[in-house]
Design a protein around this motif. Structure first.
Motif, mmCIF file in Angstrom:
data_model
loop_
_atom_site.group_PDB
_atom_site.id
_atom_site.type_symbol
_atom_site.label_atom_id
_atom_site.label_comp_id
_atom_site.label_asym_id
_atom_site.label_seq_id
_atom_site.Cartn_x
_atom_site.Cartn_y
_atom_site.Cartn_z
ATOM 1 N N GLY A 184 30.127 64.001 92.500
ATOM 2 C CA GLY A 184 30.656 63.018 91.575
ATOM 3 C C GLY A 184 31.109 63.533 90.229
ATOM 4 N N ASP A 185 31.127 64.827 90.009
ATOM 5 C CA ASP A 185 31.510 65.301 88.670
ATOM 6 C C ASP A 185 33.019 65.330 88.519
ATOM 7 O OD1 ASP A 185 31.516 66.197 86.115
ATOM 8 O OD2 ASP A 185 30.818 68.222 86.555
ATOM 9 N N ALA A 186 33.553 64.224 87.969
ATOM 10 C CA ALA A 186 34.990 64.151 87.724
ATOM 11 C C ALA A 186 35.334 64.932 86.464
ATOM 12 C CB ALA A 186 35.413 62.699 87.566
ATOM 13 N N PHE A 187 36.535 65.469 86.436
ATOM 14 C CA PHE A 187 37.051 66.062 85.207
ATOM 15 C C PHE A 187 37.423 64.927 84.267
ATOM 16 C CE2 PHE A 187 37.546 69.308 88.375
ATOM 17 C CZ PHE A 187 37.395 70.504 87.700
ATOM 18 N N SER A 188 37.167 65.110 82.986
ATOM 19 C CA SER A 188 37.574 64.066 82.045
ATOM 20 C C SER A 188 39.078 64.173 81.775
ATOM 21 C CB SER A 188 36.809 64.192 80.721
ATOM 22 O OG SER A 188 37.318 65.272 79.953
ATOM 23 N N GLN A 189 39.645 63.053 81.343
ATOM 24 C CA GLN A 189 41.068 63.078 80.988
ATOM 25 C C GLN A 189 41.334 64.112 79.904
ATOM 26 O OE1 GLN A 189 43.355 61.482 82.657
ATOM 27 N NE2 GLN A 189 45.041 62.257 81.376
ATOM 28 N N TRP A 190 40.435 64.200 78.939
ATOM 29 C CA TRP A 190 40.623 65.172 77.853
ATOM 30 C C TRP A 190 40.607 66.596 78.392
ATOM 31 C CZ3 TRP A 190 37.793 69.218 75.774
ATOM 32 C CH2 TRP A 190 38.338 69.779 74.597
ATOM 33 N N GLN A 191 39.739 66.881 79.350
ATOM 34 C CA GLN A 191 39.706 68.240 79.914
ATOM 35 C C GLN A 191 41.043 68.603 80.566
ATOM 36 O OE1 GLN A 191 36.029 67.808 82.343
ATOM 37 N NE2 GLN A 191 35.376 69.702 81.353
ATOM 38 N N ILE A 192 41.616 67.659 81.305
ATOM 39 C CA ILE A 192 42.904 67.923 81.958
ATOM 40 C C ILE A 192 43.984 68.153 80.901
ATOM 41 C CG2 ILE A 192 44.605 67.034 83.609
ATOM 42 C CD1 ILE A 192 41.712 67.494 84.686
ATOM 43 N N GLU A 193 43.968 67.295 79.875
ATOM 44 C CA GLU A 193 44.976 67.424 78.820
ATOM 45 C C GLU A 193 44.781 68.713 78.030
ATOM 46 O OE1 GLU A 193 44.704 63.755 76.652
ATOM 47 O OE2 GLU A 193 45.474 62.585 78.352
ATOM 48 N N ALA A 194 43.523 69.090 77.786
ATOM 49 C CA ALA A 194 43.263 70.312 77.027
ATOM 50 C C ALA A 194 43.730 71.541 77.807
ATOM 51 C CB ALA A 194 41.767 70.414 76.713
ATOM 52 N N PRO A 228 39.616 75.298 90.935
ATOM 53 C CA PRO A 228 38.799 74.305 90.229
ATOM 54 C C PRO A 228 38.259 73.168 91.094
ATOM 55 C CG PRO A 228 41.099 73.821 89.837
ATOM 56 C CD PRO A 228 41.066 75.099 90.647
ATOM 57 N N GLY A 229 38.437 73.223 92.382
ATOM 58 C CA GLY A 229 37.818 72.240 93.259
ATOM 59 C C GLY A 229 38.724 71.070 93.616
ATOM 60 N N ALA A 230 38.331 70.369 94.674
ATOM 61 C CA ALA A 230 39.145 69.260 95.186
ATOM 62 C C ALA A 230 39.199 68.087 94.218
ATOM 63 C CB ALA A 230 38.591 68.802 96.535
ATOM 64 N N ASN A 231 38.244 67.997 93.282
ATOM 65 C CA ASN A 231 38.263 66.905 92.303
ATOM 66 C C ASN A 231 39.271 67.126 91.185
ATOM 67 O OD1 ASN A 231 36.261 65.417 93.540
ATOM 68 N ND2 ASN A 231 34.602 66.261 92.285
ATOM 69 N N PHE A 232 39.808 68.320 91.083
ATOM 70 C CA PHE A 232 40.739 68.581 89.977
ATOM 71 C C PHE A 232 42.093 67.939 90.303
ATOM 72 C CE2 PHE A 232 43.822 70.941 87.474
ATOM 73 C CZ PHE A 232 43.195 71.011 86.255
ATOM 74 N N PRO A 233 42.596 67.080 89.400
ATOM 75 C CA PRO A 233 43.843 66.346 89.691
ATOM 76 C C PRO A 233 45.077 67.212 89.416
ATOM 77 C CG PRO A 233 42.978 65.663 87.571
ATOM 78 C CD PRO A 233 42.005 66.679 88.114
ATOM 79 N N TRP A 234 45.353 68.106 90.353
ATOM 80 C CA TRP A 234 46.391 69.119 90.133
ATOM 81 C C TRP A 234 47.760 68.492 89.883
ATOM 82 C CZ3 TRP A 234 45.910 74.120 89.060
ATOM 83 C CH2 TRP A 234 47.066 74.914 89.078
ATOM 84 N N THR A 235 48.076 67.427 90.617
ATOM 85 C CA THR A 235 49.400 66.813 90.455
ATOM 86 C C THR A 235 49.553 66.244 89.046
ATOM 87 O OG1 THR A 235 49.433 66.289 92.804
ATOM 88 C CG2 THR A 235 50.985 65.105 91.417
ATOM 89 N N GLU A 236 48.513 65.592 88.557
ATOM 90 C CA GLU A 236 48.570 65.052 87.194
ATOM 91 C C GLU A 236 48.650 66.184 86.170
ATOM 92 O OE1 GLU A 236 45.152 62.848 85.945
ATOM 93 O OE2 GLU A 236 45.976 62.575 83.932
ATOM 94 N N PHE A 237 47.875 67.227 86.397
ATOM 95 C CA PHE A 237 47.901 68.390 85.510
ATOM 96 C C PHE A 237 49.314 68.990 85.459
ATOM 97 C CE2 PHE A 237 47.237 73.117 85.482
ATOM 98 C CZ PHE A 237 46.946 73.236 84.141
ATOM 99 N N GLN A 238 49.921 69.141 86.618
ATOM 100 C CA GLN A 238 51.278 69.684 86.668
ATOM 101 C C GLN A 238 52.247 68.780 85.909
ATOM 102 O OE1 GLN A 238 52.732 70.501 90.614
ATOM 103 N NE2 GLN A 238 54.821 70.871 89.935
ATOM 104 N N TRP A 239 52.065 67.495 86.068
ATOM 105 C CA TRP A 239 52.922 66.524 85.383
ATOM 106 C C TRP A 239 52.777 66.653 83.869
ATOM 107 C CZ3 TRP A 239 52.419 62.233 82.234
ATOM 108 C CH2 TRP A 239 53.545 61.418 82.136
ATOM 109 N N LEU A 240 51.525 66.822 83.404
ATOM 110 C CA LEU A 240 51.285 66.980 81.973
ATOM 111 C C LEU A 240 51.930 68.254 81.433
ATOM 112 C CD1 LEU A 240 47.521 65.928 81.757
ATOM 113 C CD2 LEU A 240 49.435 64.770 80.628
ATOM 114 N N VAL A 241 51.859 69.303 82.217
ATOM 115 C CA VAL A 241 52.434 70.582 81.774
ATOM 116 C C VAL A 241 53.962 70.517 81.771
ATOM 117 C CG1 VAL A 241 52.754 73.009 82.408
ATOM 118 C CG2 VAL A 241 50.464 71.983 82.494
ATOM 119 N N MET A 242 54.526 69.960 82.836
ATOM 120 C CA MET A 242 55.977 69.981 82.997
ATOM 121 C C MET A 242 56.658 68.833 82.238
ATOM 122 S SD MET A 242 56.340 72.574 85.096
ATOM 123 C CE MET A 242 57.291 72.739 86.582
ATOM 124 N N GLY A 243 55.870 67.852 81.789
ATOM 125 C CA GLY A 243 56.465 66.742 81.067
ATOM 126 C C GLY A 243 57.278 65.855 81.998
#
Ligand SMILES: [Zn+2]
Length: 194
Positions: free
Chosen positions: A137-147, A179-194
């Motif tokens: 259950g350890d989700a990444f926080s939104q801030w962690q993804i953004e950071a 970083p594991g299956a819980n890491f929201p890679w698609t959202e992370f990519q979206w944040l990076v690529m704008g």
């Protein structure tokens, strides 16, 4: 569930974004330890960096992750703190000078789509650790993804040859899942690529 061994995207060709300020603070114990657990790079720093590797600690604290550096076993350039830590929501910790090749990927690891299958990727990369148990259950926080995305923005603006953003699992699938299956890679990519 997402498969962490599939996590990779490549940054678009130049022009790079304007210089990007990073909310970071030097972690004194890690920084002091880095000289004994990191290597020199080949060639000029601004040309050497081609890859960013995303890790998760599989632990519950920044201090626990930093202990691998103070024990001289491994190293990384930044760590993104967890929700229950004071720095969360404020800044990431810089743990190793970018000028040094941190020890975050095994020397023999490679992937055909990362630097044409080159090994010894530490010399060509920057490593980001994110504090996360990587279990249940350890989700990444939104801030962690953004950071983490902010670090990629910062590095993308600084290093003209930086192209590949990749998970540790993709580079070392036999031993690592971070970083594991819980890491929201698609959202992370979206944040990076704008
Ligand atoms: Zn890792």
């Amino acid at each position: 569930m997402a498969d962490p061994t599939s996590f990779q995207f490549d940054l678009p060709p130049k022009p790079r974004p304007a210089p990007h300020r990073l909310e970071e603070k030097i972690h004194p114990r890690a920084w002091a330890a880095s000289g004994a657990c990191a290597s020199l790079r080949n060639g000029p720093l601004d040309e050497a960096v081609r890859v960013i590797v995303i890790h998760a600690t599989a632990g519950s604290s920044t201090e626990g992750a930093v202990s691998v550096m103070t024990e001289g076993r491994a190293s990384f350039h930044w760590i993104v703190p967890d929700e229950n830590e004071d720095a969360h929501g404020k800044h990431v910790w810089a743990t190793c000078p970018e000028a040094l090749a941190a020890w975050h990927v095994r020397r023999s690891c490679a992937h055909p789509s990362v630097c044409a299958g080159a090994t010894n990727l530490n010399r060509l990369s920057l490593g980001i650790e994110i504090v996360n148990a990587q279990s249940g259950g350890d989700a990444f926080s939104q801030w962690q993804i953004e950071a983490a995305a902010q670090i990629v923005h910062y590095a993308s603006a600084k290093y003209r040859n930086l192209v590949h953003v990749v998970s540790h699992a993709r580079l070392d699938p036999g031993r690592r899942t971070d970083p594991g299956a819980n890491f929201p890679w698609t959202e992370f990519q979206w944040l990076v690529m704008g």
